[in-house]
Design a protein around this motif. Structure first.
Motif, short mmCIF file in Angstrom:
data_model
loop_
_atom_site.label_atom_id
_atom_site.label_comp_id
_atom_site.label_asym_id
_atom_site.label_seq_id
_atom_site.Cartn_x
_atom_site.Cartn_y
_atom_site.Cartn_z
N LEU A 167 0.81 -1.22 0.00
CA LEU A 167 0.00 0.00 0.00
C LEU A 167 0.85 1.28 0.00
O LEU A 167 0.56 2.20 -0.77
N PRO A 168 1.91 1.39 0.81
CA PRO A 168 2.76 2.57 0.69
C PRO A 168 3.41 2.72 -0.69
O PRO A 168 3.58 3.85 -1.18
N MET A 169 3.73 1.60 -1.34
CA MET A 169 4.32 1.69 -2.68
C MET A 169 3.29 2.19 -3.69
O MET A 169 3.60 3.04 -4.55
N LEU A 170 2.06 1.72 -3.60
CA LEU A 170 1.00 2.22 -4.47
C LEU A 170 0.71 3.69 -4.18
O LEU A 170 0.49 4.49 -5.11
N PHE A 171 0.71 4.05 -2.92
CA PHE A 171 0.53 5.44 -2.50
C PHE A 171 1.60 6.32 -3.15
O PHE A 171 1.30 7.36 -3.75
N HIS A 172 2.84 5.89 -3.05
CA HIS A 172 3.97 6.65 -3.62
C HIS A 172 3.85 6.74 -5.14
O HIS A 172 4.10 7.80 -5.74
N TRP A 173 3.46 5.64 -5.75
CA TRP A 173 3.32 5.61 -7.21
C TRP A 173 2.26 6.60 -7.69
O TRP A 173 2.43 7.28 -8.69
N GLN A 174 1.16 6.67 -6.97
CA GLN A 174 0.11 7.61 -7.34
C GLN A 174 0.60 9.06 -7.27
O GLN A 174 0.18 9.91 -8.06
N LEU A 175 1.48 9.34 -6.35
CA LEU A 175 1.98 10.70 -6.19
C LEU A 175 2.83 11.15 -7.37
O LEU A 175 2.95 12.35 -7.63
N ILE A 176 3.43 10.19 -8.08
CA ILE A 176 4.31 10.54 -9.21
C ILE A 176 3.75 10.04 -10.54
O ILE A 176 4.46 10.00 -11.55
N ASN A 177 2.47 9.67 -10.54
CA ASN A 177 1.83 9.18 -11.76
C ASN A 177 1.80 10.31 -12.80
O ASN A 177 1.22 11.37 -12.55
N PRO A 178 2.41 10.11 -13.96
CA PRO A 178 2.50 11.21 -14.93
C PRO A 178 1.16 11.60 -15.55
O PRO A 178 1.06 12.65 -16.19
N PHE A 179 0.11 10.79 -15.37
CA PHE A 179 -1.20 11.15 -15.90
C PHE A 179 -1.89 12.23 -15.07
O PHE A 179 -2.77 12.91 -15.57
N TRP A 180 -1.48 12.38 -13.80
CA TRP A 180 -2.10 13.41 -12.98
C TRP A 180 -1.46 14.76 -13.30
O TRP A 180 -0.25 14.86 -13.48
N PRO A 181 -2.25 15.81 -13.38
CA PRO A 181 -1.74 17.10 -13.85
C PRO A 181 -0.84 17.78 -12.82
O PRO A 181 -0.86 17.45 -11.62
N ASP A 182 -0.06 18.73 -13.29
CA ASP A 182 0.76 19.55 -12.41
C ASP A 182 -0.17 20.43 -11.58
O ASP A 182 -0.87 21.29 -12.12
N ALA A 183 -0.18 20.22 -10.27
CA ALA A 183 -1.10 20.96 -9.39
C ALA A 183 -0.35 21.82 -8.38
O ALA A 183 -0.95 22.33 -7.44
N ARG A 184 0.96 21.94 -8.55
CA ARG A 184 1.74 22.75 -7.59
C ARG A 184 1.30 24.21 -7.61
O ARG A 184 1.07 24.76 -8.69
N PRO A 185 1.21 24.85 -6.45
CA PRO A 185 1.45 24.33 -5.08
C PRO A 185 0.18 23.83 -4.40
O PRO A 185 0.21 23.44 -3.24
N TRP A 186 -0.94 23.85 -5.14
CA TRP A 186 -2.22 23.57 -4.50
C TRP A 186 -2.35 22.13 -4.03
O TRP A 186 -3.05 21.86 -3.06
N ASP A 187 -1.69 21.20 -4.72
CA ASP A 187 -1.76 19.83 -4.25
C ASP A 187 -1.20 19.70 -2.84
O ASP A 187 -1.76 18.98 -2.00
N THR A 188 -0.10 20.42 -2.56
CA THR A 188 0.48 20.37 -1.22
C THR A 188 -0.48 20.90 -0.17
O THR A 188 -0.70 20.26 0.87
N TRP A 189 -1.10 22.05 -0.44
CA TRP A 189 -1.98 22.65 0.57
C TRP A 189 -3.25 21.82 0.76
O TRP A 189 -3.77 21.71 1.88
N ILE A 190 -3.75 21.23 -0.32
CA ILE A 190 -4.92 20.35 -0.18
C ILE A 190 -4.56 19.13 0.67
O ILE A 190 -5.31 18.72 1.56
#
Length: 277
Positions: A221-244
Motif C-alpha cells: 500500500l505505501p508503494m502504491l501510494f507513492h506511485w500515485q503521487l508521481i503518476n505522470p497522468f495526474w496534472p501539475d497541481a503545484r502548489p495547490w496539491d500540497t496545501w490540499i
C-alpha cells in the motif's frame, strides 16, 4: 539474526535505524554530490545525469537498498523472504484503498483546476504511449524507496514514539534526503522550491502512516501510494496539491487521533514472524 528454530525473529534491533540513515544518505548524497561538486568530471566519466540515468536510479533506490541490506544482514535470507512477504499484505480498511486509488488523483485534479489547469496531463503528440511508459518506469523509481522508509524506518521508530511522530520524523528525513537534487541540473527537482516540497514530504509521511498501520505493516500500500503521487497522468497541481494534502492530512489525523498518538497497535516488526495476506 535468525532463530535457531529456523523462523526469522520478528525484529531488527533499534540500532539498525542509525545504520539505515547512514547508508541511505551516504549513497544518495555521495552520488548526487559528485555531480554537484565535480560536474565535468562526473559527466565525463559516467555521462550527464538525468531522471533515467542508472546512477539516478541508484541514488533514488538508496533507502530501499539500505533497508534490504539490513534485513539480510540481521535476518539472513529467511528474514529477507519474510520481509518481502509484506508486499502481499493488502487487507486494511477499504477507505484507504479508496483514498489511494481515487482520493489522490482527485487531489491533483482539484489543485490543477484551482490554478486553471486541465483535469489530466495533456497527451503528447505521440499519444498516450509515452505516458504509459513513464508511468511504468515510475513504478521502479520512487516506490522502491518504501522498502526503507516504511519497510524499516517506520516500524523501528514506532517502537519508541507514537505513529504521528514517527511519520513526522521520517518525513523530515525524507525531505532533507532530497535536498541535493535541488542543486542538480537535469532533473525535475531543479525547477521546484524546497520549502513547499519539504512540507509536502512531512505531510505525506504522516498521511501514509495510518494506511501502513491499518494494513499491518504492508509494503504494497505505501508503494502504491507513492506511485500515485508521481503518476505522470495526474496534472501539475503545484502548489495547490500540497496545501490540499495538508488539509486532508489534518482531517485524517484528527479522525485517527487515538491511533496516531498512541503506540498501542502500531506496527513494530520489520521481519514478520509469519506471512500474512
Amino acid at each position: 539474526m535468525s532463530s535457531l528454530a529456523g523462523t526469522p525473529k520478528p525484529s531488527l534491533p533499534s540500532r539498525a535505524l542509525l545504520l539505515f540513515v547512514l547508508l541511505t544518505f551516504g549513497v544518495t548524497w555521495g552520488v548526487i554530490g559528485g555531480y554537484i561538486y565535480f560536474p565535468e568530471r562526473a559527466a565525463g566519466t559516467f555521462g550527464a545525469i538525468s531522471g533515467s540515468h542508472p546512477l539516478y536510479f541508484l541514488a533514488t533506490w538508496a533507502p530501499g537498498i539500505a533497508g534490504c541490506l539490513l534485513v539480510l544482514g540481521f535476518g539472513d535470507l529467511r528474514g529477507l523472504r519474510a520481509f518481502l512477504s509484506r508486499l502481499l499484505y493488502w487487507r486494511c480498511d477499504p477507505v484507504w484503498w479508496a483514498f489511494i486509488l481515487i482520493g489522490i488523483p482527485l487531489v491533483f485534479m482539484a489543485g490543477s483546476l484551482i490554478k486553471g489547469g486541465p483535469l489530466l496531463t495533456p497527451l503528447p503528440p505521440e499519444g498516450a504511449g509515452p505516458l504509459f511508459a513513464l508511468m511504468i518506469m515510475m513504478l521502479f523509481l520512487g516506490p522502491m524507496e518504501e522498502f526503507g522508509w516504511r519497510g524499516v524506518a517506520q516500524p523501528l521508530l514506532q517502537r519508541h514514539v507514537a505513529p504521528f511522530w514517527a511519520g513526522a520524523i521520517i518525513g523530515a528525513a525524507w525531505g532533507i534526503w532530497h535536498l541535493p537534487a535541488f542543486y542538480l541540473a537535469g532533473v525535475v527537482f531543479a525547477e521546484w522550491r524546497f520549502l513547499p516540497f519539504f512540507i509536502g514530504n512531512v505531510t505525506l509521511a504522516i498521511l501514509v502512516t495510518p494506511i501502513f498501520n491499518s494494513a499491518r505493516g504492508s509494503l504494497l500500500l505505501p508503494m502504491l501510494f507513492h506511485w500515485q503521487l508521481i503518476n505522470p497522468f495526474w496534472p501539475d497541481a503545484r502548489p495547490w496539491d500540497t496545501w490540499i494534502l495538508v488539509a486532508v492530512t489534518a482531517g485524517i489525523v484528527w479522525w485517527q487521533r487515538d491511533a496516531m498518538f498512541s503506540r498501542a497497535g502500531a506496527v513494530t516488526d520489520v521481519i514478520p514472524s509469519r506471512p500474512r495476506s
